[in-house]
Design an enzyme around this catalytic site. Sequence first.
Site, PDB file in Angstrom:
ATOM      1  N   PRO A  89       0.775  -1.208  -0.006  1.00 49.21           N
ATOM      2  CA  PRO A  89      -0.040   0.039   0.004  1.00 49.21           C
ATOM      3  C   PRO A  89       0.947   1.278   0.127  1.00 49.21           C
ATOM      4  O   PRO A  89       0.527   2.204  -0.596  1.00 49.21           O
ATOM      5  CB  PRO A  89      -0.840  -0.184   1.302  1.00 49.21           C
TER       6      PRO A  89
ATOM      7  N   TYR B 256     -12.918 -17.288 -11.562  1.00 48.49           N
ATOM      8  CA  TYR B 256     -12.599 -15.989 -12.144  1.00 48.49           C
ATOM      9  C   TYR B 256     -13.734 -15.151 -11.945  1.00 48.49           C
ATOM     10  O   TYR B 256     -13.641 -14.074 -11.974  1.00 48.49           O
ATOM     11  CB  TYR B 256     -12.180 -16.443 -13.691  1.00 48.49           C
TER      12      TYR B 256
END
Length: 298
Positions: free
Chosen positions: A42, A125
């Site tokens: 991050p 997916y």
Amino acid sequence: MRRVLLFGASGFIGGHVRRELETTADVACPSRGECDLVTATPDALRALLDRVRPDAVVSCAGAVSGAAEDLVRANTMATAKLVDAVADAAPEARLVRLGSAAEYGPVPFGTAAAEDLPPSPVSVYGVSQAAATRLMELAAAAGRVDAVVLRVFNPVGPGMPATTLLGRVAALLARLAPGDDLRTGPLDTYRDFVDVRDVATAVSRAVTVTAPGARVLNVASGRAVPVSEAVHLLVSVAGRPVRVREDRPPSPRSAEVSWVRADIRRAASVLGWAPEHDLYDSVGALWSQAAPAAAPTR
């Protein structure tokens, strides 16, 4: 000039998006080595945003195959990190991400999937993409980010990789001799094919549209085509007299979804967007790049 930070510029769709955006914007495209959304911390993402100071962030990055953990990390977790980083370091930037038709799962034959249809994915997916879209929606609803998700259906066009059905067929046709067998999986499903160049145009519109009235938009042709028709069209455009034999296993990502067609009215309303290329144009462009010496004729 508007400044755009684009992830995934080296991919099939991302390359077209980059070329489209560069006509009107200053585009920064970090390579995977410079910033991989899957592995970046991050702090690294926030530092990148601080350096670039983008007016928009576009993500064409992600994974379409692999183990469940890989797909969730590449699609869902990477999106979560990107949302948090944009919210912290560039809250005024428009965040655009490419989603997938796989989020919808099976829909009744003959119907068009609209964006308010509850997602019911049948593949890992699709689950990873649907979760990523939901994270974007929640962040937008909370006012944390200015987010738009483009649910891309079945992109086709120049540069299509051999990991896709039509890309693989084009690669095979380039080296098959007349009378050879072109071996595929079952071709009895219906898909909504959209030209990758039209996808790029939709991304450009999503980057610049003011106050979008919706956060999730289908990007497709709005037409369901039998996959067999698309394959035979490519064979015809290529001018290769081969025998198509459907004796390969079906794709694990699409075997459970026999019909796909999108309702594209929302994209027209919000973005002023509509597809400009028909399937013949898309397949012709795909073949022209796969085998430049063979010029398709109509």
